[in-house]
Design a protein around this motif. Sequence first.
Motif, PDB file in Angstrom:
ATOM      1  N   GLU A   3       0.829  -1.197   0.000  1.00 35.75           N
ATOM      2  CA  GLU A   3       0.000   0.000   0.000  1.00 35.75           C
ATOM      3  C   GLU A   3       0.873   1.260   0.000  1.00 35.75           C
ATOM      4  O   GLU A   3       0.569   2.231  -0.696  1.00 35.75           O
ATOM      5  CB  GLU A   3      -0.915   0.005   1.221  1.00 35.75           C
ATOM      6  CG  GLU A   3      -1.982  -1.057   1.187  1.00 35.75           C
ATOM      7  CD  GLU A   3      -2.785  -1.099   2.476  1.00 35.75           C
ATOM      8  OE1 GLU A   3      -2.537  -0.264   3.369  1.00 35.75           O
ATOM      9  OE2 GLU A   3      -3.651  -1.966   2.574  1.00 35.75           O
ATOM     10  N   ASN A   4       1.949   1.239   0.751  1.00 35.10           N
ATOM     11  CA  ASN A   4       2.865   2.386   0.779  1.00 35.10           C
ATOM     12  C   ASN A   4       3.527   2.586  -0.580  1.00 35.10           C
ATOM     13  O   ASN A   4       3.696   3.717  -1.029  1.00 35.10           O
ATOM     14  CB  ASN A   4       3.942   2.191   1.862  1.00 35.10           C
ATOM     15  CG  ASN A   4       3.381   2.339   3.252  1.00 35.10           C
ATOM     16  OD1 ASN A   4       2.322   2.926   3.436  1.00 35.10           O
ATOM     17  ND2 ASN A   4       4.085   1.794   4.228  1.00 35.10           N
ATOM     18  N   PHE A   8       3.087   5.745  -3.087  1.00 39.20           N
ATOM     19  CA  PHE A   8       4.271   6.434  -3.594  1.00 39.20           C
ATOM     20  C   PHE A   8       4.193   6.612  -5.111  1.00 39.20           C
ATOM     21  O   PHE A   8       4.442   7.697  -5.635  1.00 39.20           O
ATOM     22  CB  PHE A   8       5.529   5.645  -3.198  1.00 39.20           C
ATOM     23  CG  PHE A   8       6.792   6.200  -3.788  1.00 39.20           C
ATOM     24  CD1 PHE A   8       7.352   7.368  -3.289  1.00 39.20           C
ATOM     25  CD2 PHE A   8       7.422   5.562  -4.858  1.00 39.20           C
ATOM     26  CE1 PHE A   8       8.510   7.893  -3.836  1.00 39.20           C
ATOM     27  CE2 PHE A   8       8.571   6.078  -5.399  1.00 39.20           C
ATOM     28  CZ  PHE A   8       9.120   7.245  -4.892  1.00 39.20           C
ATOM     29  N   TRP A   9       3.836   5.533  -5.845  1.00 42.04           N
ATOM     30  CA  TRP A   9       3.745   5.608  -7.302  1.00 42.04           C
ATOM     31  C   TRP A   9       2.589   6.508  -7.738  1.00 42.04           C
ATOM     32  O   TRP A   9       2.697   7.219  -8.743  1.00 42.04           O
ATOM     33  CB  TRP A   9       3.594   4.219  -7.915  1.00 42.04           C
ATOM     34  CG  TRP A   9       4.882   3.464  -7.863  1.00 42.04           C
ATOM     35  CD1 TRP A   9       5.157   2.391  -7.085  1.00 42.04           C
ATOM     36  CD2 TRP A   9       6.073   3.754  -8.588  1.00 42.04           C
ATOM     37  NE1 TRP A   9       6.445   1.988  -7.263  1.00 42.04           N
ATOM     38  CE2 TRP A   9       7.034   2.810  -8.198  1.00 42.04           C
ATOM     39  CE3 TRP A   9       6.435   4.715  -9.521  1.00 42.04           C
ATOM     40  CZ2 TRP A   9       8.325   2.797  -8.711  1.00 42.04           C
ATOM     41  CZ3 TRP A   9       7.719   4.697 -10.032  1.00 42.04           C
ATOM     42  CH2 TRP A   9       8.657   3.758  -9.630  1.00 42.04           C
ATOM     43  N   LEU A  10       1.519   6.508  -6.992  1.00 46.83           N
ATOM     44  CA  LEU A  10       0.387   7.381  -7.295  1.00 46.83           C
ATOM     45  C   LEU A  10       0.787   8.853  -7.131  1.00 46.83           C
ATOM     46  O   LEU A  10       0.458   9.694  -7.982  1.00 46.83           O
ATOM     47  CB  LEU A  10      -0.792   7.044  -6.387  1.00 46.83           C
ATOM     48  CG  LEU A  10      -2.106   7.755  -6.681  1.00 46.83           C
ATOM     49  CD1 LEU A  10      -2.600   7.382  -8.068  1.00 46.83           C
ATOM     50  CD2 LEU A  10      -3.145   7.406  -5.639  1.00 46.83           C
ATOM     51  N   ILE A  11       1.520   9.136  -6.075  1.00 41.01           N
ATOM     52  CA  ILE A  11       2.004  10.512  -5.863  1.00 41.01           C
ATOM     53  C   ILE A  11       2.985  10.906  -6.962  1.00 41.01           C
ATOM     54  O   ILE A  11       2.943  12.027  -7.482  1.00 41.01           O
ATOM     55  CB  ILE A  11       2.645  10.649  -4.459  1.00 41.01           C
ATOM     56  CG1 ILE A  11       1.561  10.546  -3.388  1.00 41.01           C
ATOM     57  CG2 ILE A  11       3.394  11.969  -4.326  1.00 41.01           C
ATOM     58  CD1 ILE A  11       2.097  10.485  -1.973  1.00 41.01           C
TER      59      ILE A  11
END
Length: 80
Positions: A3-4, A8-11
């Motif tokens: 999930e982290n 991170f990739w979404l941000i």
Amino acid sequence: MIENNMIFWLIQAFILLLGIAVGHSFLLLRMRKEENRKRELELSLLEKRASILKDRKKIAHDLEEVLYKAKVQQEIDDMI
């Protein structure tokens, strides 16, 4: 952990899209600025062209008048 990593990739994707949008806006702004500058130069060129044409007409008229006076004076001198 997954999930982290996903957050991170979404941000990162969001930051990339934001950078592209800001860059695109900046380029559009520069292009519009150049187009406006080009239009201003064209308008000033047209204004100068109009004033030059007026000056040319005045100079041509003055030259014709001087030539006429010179011809009249020459005819007067020929008679004398």
